[in-house]
Design a protein around this motif. Structure first.
Motif, short mmCIF file in Angstrom:
data_model
loop_
_atom_site.label_atom_id
_atom_site.label_comp_id
_atom_site.label_asym_id
_atom_site.label_seq_id
_atom_site.Cartn_x
_atom_site.Cartn_y
_atom_site.Cartn_z
N PHE A 107 45.11 38.48 32.25
CA PHE A 107 43.89 38.58 32.57
C PHE A 107 43.31 38.03 34.16
CE2 PHE A 107 44.70 37.78 28.76
CZ PHE A 107 44.24 38.98 27.59
N ILE A 108 42.98 39.08 35.27
CA ILE A 108 42.64 38.41 36.38
C ILE A 108 41.10 39.38 36.82
CG2 ILE A 108 45.15 38.42 37.32
CD1 ILE A 108 44.44 41.26 37.99
N THR A 109 40.34 39.19 38.66
CA THR A 109 39.44 39.71 38.43
C THR A 109 39.12 40.73 39.03
OG1 THR A 109 39.46 38.20 40.14
CG2 THR A 109 37.93 37.15 38.51
N ARG A 110 38.35 41.65 38.75
CA ARG A 110 37.70 42.98 39.58
C ARG A 110 38.69 42.67 40.53
NH1 ARG A 110 35.70 48.38 37.54
NH2 ARG A 110 35.84 49.71 39.09
N GLU A 111 38.22 41.98 41.85
CA GLU A 111 37.89 41.66 43.28
C GLU A 111 40.34 41.26 43.32
OE1 GLU A 111 35.81 39.68 41.65
OE2 GLU A 111 34.72 41.68 42.04
N GLU A 112 40.95 40.90 42.14
CA GLU A 112 41.94 40.94 42.32
C GLU A 112 42.69 41.71 42.65
OE1 GLU A 112 42.68 35.73 40.63
OE2 GLU A 112 41.52 36.91 39.64
N PHE A 113 42.36 42.07 40.87
CA PHE A 113 42.89 43.78 41.05
C PHE A 113 43.07 44.64 42.30
CE2 PHE A 113 43.82 47.56 39.06
CZ PHE A 113 43.93 47.69 38.28
N GLU A 114 41.28 44.55 42.61
CA GLU A 114 41.85 45.57 43.74
C GLU A 114 42.90 45.05 45.52
OE1 GLU A 114 37.27 45.67 44.54
OE2 GLU A 114 36.93 47.58 42.93
N SER A 115 42.95 43.75 45.50
CA SER A 115 43.37 42.69 46.87
C SER A 115 44.77 43.88 46.27
CB SER A 115 43.34 41.44 46.53
OG SER A 115 44.14 40.66 46.90
N LEU A 116 45.37 43.19 44.87
CA LEU A 116 46.65 44.11 44.42
C LEU A 116 46.80 45.20 44.45
CD1 LEU A 116 47.13 41.70 41.48
CD2 LEU A 116 48.51 41.64 43.08
N ARG A 117 45.98 46.37 44.01
CA ARG A 117 45.84 47.64 44.25
C ARG A 117 46.06 48.24 45.52
NH1 ARG A 117 40.30 50.84 43.51
NH2 ARG A 117 40.58 48.70 45.62
N ASP A 118 45.36 47.25 46.53
CA ASP A 118 45.41 47.80 47.99
C ASP A 118 46.86 47.27 48.78
OD1 ASP A 118 43.12 48.38 47.37
OD2 ASP A 118 41.24 47.59 48.01
N LYS A 119 47.03 46.49 48.38
CA LYS A 119 48.71 45.78 48.87
C LYS A 119 49.89 46.60 48.24
CE LYS A 119 47.40 41.16 47.93
NZ LYS A 119 47.81 39.60 47.83
N GLY A 120 49.90 46.96 47.36
CA GLY A 120 50.63 48.00 47.17
C GLY A 120 51.95 47.48 46.17
N GLU A 121 50.64 46.14 45.48
CA GLU A 121 51.60 45.78 44.02
C GLU A 121 51.94 46.37 42.93
OE1 GLU A 121 51.74 41.43 44.41
OE2 GLU A 121 50.58 41.64 46.66
N LEU A 122 51.02 47.29 42.69
CA LEU A 122 50.55 47.78 41.32
C LEU A 122 52.22 49.37 41.10
CD1 LEU A 122 47.71 47.42 40.48
CD2 LEU A 122 48.92 46.13 40.15
N LEU A 123 52.76 49.22 40.13
CA LEU A 123 53.87 50.86 39.81
C LEU A 123 52.71 51.40 40.19
CD1 LEU A 123 56.27 51.88 40.01
CD2 LEU A 123 56.06 51.57 37.61
N GLU A 124 51.33 51.40 38.99
CA GLU A 124 50.28 52.28 38.53
C GLU A 124 49.47 51.58 37.96
OE1 GLU A 124 49.21 52.79 34.81
OE2 GLU A 124 50.42 51.94 34.70
N TRP A 125 48.71 52.09 38.06
CA TRP A 125 46.58 51.35 37.96
C TRP A 125 45.54 53.04 37.09
CZ3 TRP A 125 42.17 52.06 39.87
CH2 TRP A 125 41.79 53.12 41.23
N ALA A 126 45.08 52.09 36.16
CA ALA A 126 44.32 53.37 35.91
C ALA A 126 43.07 52.54 35.23
CB ALA A 126 44.41 53.87 34.75
N ILE A 127 42.09 53.07 35.69
CA ILE A 127 40.54 52.60 34.82
C ILE A 127 40.74 53.60 33.40
CG2 ILE A 127 38.27 53.07 34.61
CD1 ILE A 127 37.87 53.24 37.43
N VAL A 128 40.30 52.63 32.21
CA VAL A 128 40.78 52.99 30.59
C VAL A 128 39.36 52.01 30.55
CG1 VAL A 128 42.00 52.69 28.36
CG2 VAL A 128 43.17 52.32 31.10
N HIS A 129 38.74 53.11 28.70
CA HIS A 129 37.83 53.24 28.39
C HIS A 129 36.60 53.11 29.18
CE1 HIS A 129 40.69 52.19 25.32
NE2 HIS A 129 40.73 51.23 25.48
N GLY A 130 36.77 54.08 30.15
CA GLY A 130 35.20 53.64 31.54
C GLY A 130 35.08 53.08 32.36
#
Ligand code: 5GP
Length: 243
Positions: free
Chosen positions: A73-96
């Motif tokens: 469980f992480i914050t939106r900012e943490e999520f965006e940082s991981l995504r921007d650093k290429g640390e996610l294999l895939e990601w999506a916005i789910v349930h809106g």
């Protein structure tokens, strides 16, 4: 990565012989409430060597959920940082409105060791995984037997309010609309049966030639055939009966 399996990784073998093979990324998708988690847990019980990836999410934990076990469980900012650093294999916005993503590092490492990994993700994630991993991933869709059954399950688990249920039903329609891109379908009308089917998919995927390092075996069998063929010919030449 949560485990069914823990400890030192070992290179996987196929069918009990010494064939080394690459790990399988078994993606399990389907509408929220269809019972994906229970089906996966059932397979893990029967196949403790399989690993389950633990996703990042920005949604708050539900009562009883644990950081590191159910989600990271992480914050939106943490999520965006991981995504921007290429640390996610895939990601999506789910349930809106909530972000979900699969950590890349542990997956790369596990696959390299020939370990099999289960991902419980949505259809958008499944599509990204197919694009990135091709046939190394097998995509399984878990469907409810009826829409009413899905509605009943979502209502009975009492983890969402009416608004959240409505969002999940809207996502469920989206999931079902994308069923055609999957490799396998399991209709979850009886849990034990669904577990058996997912296990069967895993076992079949393990036997695919494309995953196996089969050339060594082929070479050895052909050399043995040549050597034995020669000794059979020699024996025949001497008039010896065949052993
Ligand atoms: P829930 O909030 O009910 O735990 O999960 C909602 C949905 O998010 C799940 O049904 C699953 O399909 C999806 N999901 C969970 N983790 C991931 C992830 O890492 N990536 C993607 N794309 N979807 C995920």
């Amino acid at each position: 990565m949560s485990g069914c399996a823990k400890g030192q990784p070992v290179a996987a073998t196929t069918a009990g012989c010494s064939l080394q093979r690459r790990g399988i990324l078994l993606v399990v998708a389907g509408p929220s409430g269809v019972g994906k988690g229970a089906v996966i847990a059932g397979v893990c019980e029967r196949r403790p060597e399989v690993h389950v990836s633990v996703s990042y999410t920005t949604r708050p934990p539900r009562p009883g959920e644990e950081h590191g076990r159910d989600y990271l469980f992480i914050t939106r900012e943490e999520f965006e940082s991981l995504r921007d650093k290429g640390e996610l294999l895939e990601w999506a916005i789910v349930h809106g409105d909530q972000c979900y993503g699969t950590p890349k590092g542990p997956i790369d490492e596990a696959l390299q060791w020939g370990q099999d990994i289960l991902l419980e993700i949505d259809y958008q994630g499944a599509r990204s995984v197919r694009r990135l991993m091709g046939d190394q991933a097998a995509l399984v869709f878990v469907a409810p037997p009826t829409w009413q059954a899905l509605l009943d399950r979502l209502r009975k688990r009492h983890t969402e309010d009416a608004d959240q249920i409505a969002r999940r039903l809207a996502s469920a329609r989206e999931e079902i609309a994308h069923l055609g891109m999957f490799d396998y379908i399991i209709i979850n009308d009886a849990l034990e049966d669904a577990v058996m089917k997912l296990e069967a998919i895993l076992l079949s995927e393990r036997l695919r030639l494309a995953r196996a390092d089969w050339r060594g075996l082929q070479q050895r069998l052909l050399s043995e055939a040549d050597a034995l063929g020669q000794s059979v010919a020699d024996a025949a030449g001497r008039g010896d009966p065949l052993a």
